[in-house]
Design an enzyme around this catalytic site. Structure first.
Site, PDB file in Angstrom:
ATOM      1  CB  CYS A  91     -66.924  62.029  55.922  1.00 14.92           C
ATOM      2  SG  CYS A  91     -66.937  61.936  57.365  1.00 14.92           S
ATOM      3  CD  GLU A 149     -69.330  64.832  56.150  1.00 16.59           C
ATOM      4  OE1 GLU A 149     -68.847  64.853  57.045  1.00 16.59           O
ATOM      5  OE2 GLU A 149     -69.957  64.625  55.082  1.00 16.59           O
ATOM      6  CE  LYS A 163     -69.695  61.422  52.861  1.00 15.04           C
ATOM      7  NZ  LYS A 163     -70.948  62.052  54.340  1.00 15.04           N
TER       8      LYS A 163
HETATM    9  N1  LIG Z   1     -70.182  61.934  57.512  1.00 16.66           N
HETATM   10  C1  LIG Z   1     -69.684  60.853  57.860  1.00 16.66           C
HETATM   11  O1  LIG Z   1     -69.199  60.131  56.575  1.00 16.66           O
HETATM   12  C2  LIG Z   1     -69.251  59.833  59.018  1.00 16.66           C
HETATM   13  C3  LIG Z   1     -68.565  59.029  58.612  1.00 16.66           C
HETATM   14  C4  LIG Z   1     -68.705  58.352  59.656  1.00 16.66           C
HETATM   15  O2  LIG Z   1     -68.496  58.658  60.663  1.00 16.66           O
HETATM   16  C5  LIG Z   1     -67.840  56.966  59.313  1.00 16.66           C
HETATM   17  O3  LIG Z   1     -68.046  55.659  60.571  1.00 16.66           O
HETATM   18  O4  LIG Z   1     -67.540  56.574  58.238  1.00 16.66           O
END
Ligand SMILES: NC(=O)CCC(=O)C(=O)O
Length: 301
Positions: free
Chosen positions: A179, A55, A138
């Site tokens: 993510c 990412e 996303k």
């Molecule tokens: N970059 C993100 O979306 C981080 C997501 C994350 O750390 C989580 O705990 O969920």
């Protein structure tokens, strides 16, 4: 369950846990290109068929940076996208690297300036001819507040995407999320039911949630859906504004971690075998035992 995905074939997956992301986009792109080339020329073993970047690999990770680093990707679903006319340096580099290396490339994510003027956190995906075949914006923005630990609000500058992403590769259909999307089980469940053999998430968890949830979430998504699940993180840089967990990982359909690493720059390889999905589903046939007659609201997709 959908059956119109292409025939599935085994392949090697390579996750690039890229380090050294700086404020200098040109140097980030050059480093990413070098690592893609390195990933397809491992000292030993077979060439990977699919390569993944983390990412936000071309920009520091933080909502204040997204407007400055955002690029127009210009992809329109269902249309052939002429990458040579792209105004995006990141898209041009990724396309060329995929072509030069002859691999499917899930190009991590970059801040994208959409045609509607909104900013998105977007993964761009290329075939081995360097054609941009899909993007994933996303969907679930990383807005969390754990007092004394971590506060992060992507929605300060970003807008969430509104489409699921399933890519038909030479090896089978692959679902893509980014993510925080991994926390929402619906993405992986729908992907599996639409014939995906794997869910792949470029991601960057942090030092609070990473130790507790990074592996757990991947194993949960894999076990529930009996597919491969993988997340590709940046390496950790304690001088940066955001401290990534690292630990890029691949989990098999039984929920076993088959490849992982610590938090330094590294390339993680794993062999993806669709036969393992078939064996898992034959042994524990939850895919045919589901009772959508009982929980039919969930089946409405
Ligand atoms: N970059 C993100 O979306 C981080 C997501 C994350 O750390 C989580 O705990 O969920």
């Amino acid at each position: 369950m959908a059956t119109d995905a292409k025939a599935n074939r085994p392949f090697r997956l390579a996750l690039i846990q890229m380090g050294g992301v700086t404020a200098d986009k040109t140097s980030n792109l050059a480093h990413a290109r070098d690592l893609i080339h390195k990933a397809v020329n491992p000292q030993s073993g077979e060439k990977p068929g699919v390569v993944v970047l983390p990412e936000c690999f071309n920009s520091p990770y933080g909502h204040v940076h997204f407007p400055k680093y955002a690029e127009s990707v210009g992809f329109k679903k269902g249309e052939t996208y002429d990458v040579s006319n792209s105004s995006s340096d990141s898209v041009k580099m990724l396309s060329q690297a995929a072509k030069d290396c002859g691999v499917w490339l899930i190009g991590g994510s970059i801040p994208e300036k959409g045609e509607d003027g909104n900013l998105y956190n977007t993964a761009t995906i290329y075939n081995p001819r360097g054609e941009l075949v899909a993007i994933h914006r996303k969907i679930h923005l990383f807005d969390i507040d754990i007092p004394g630990k971590i506060t992060f609000k992507e929605s300060t500058t970003l807008t969430g995407g509104s489409e699921l992403t399933h890519v038909d590769t030479d090896y089978g259909r692959i679902g893509v999320g980014i993510c925080y999307d991994v926390r929402f089980p619906e993405l992986a469940m729908i992907a599996a039911r639409k014939g995906c053999i794997a869910m792949i998430y470029p991601g960057a968890f942090n030092l609070t949630t990473g130790p507790l949830h990074w592996e757990l979430l991947q194993r949960a998504r894999a076990v529930d859906n009996q597919i491969y699940v993988s997340m590709c993180s940046p390496a950790r840089d304690m001088t940066a504004g955001y401290h990534a967990w690292g630990h890029s990982t691949v989990v098999d359909p039984m929920g076993a971690v088959i490849a992982t690493t610590e938090h330094d720059e590294d390339i993680v390889y794993a062999d993806i075998d669709p036969q393992k999905i078939a064996e898992t589903r034959a042994g524990i046939p939850v895919t045919t035992q589901r009772r959508f007659d009982v929980y039919k609201d969930v089946a409405d997709f």
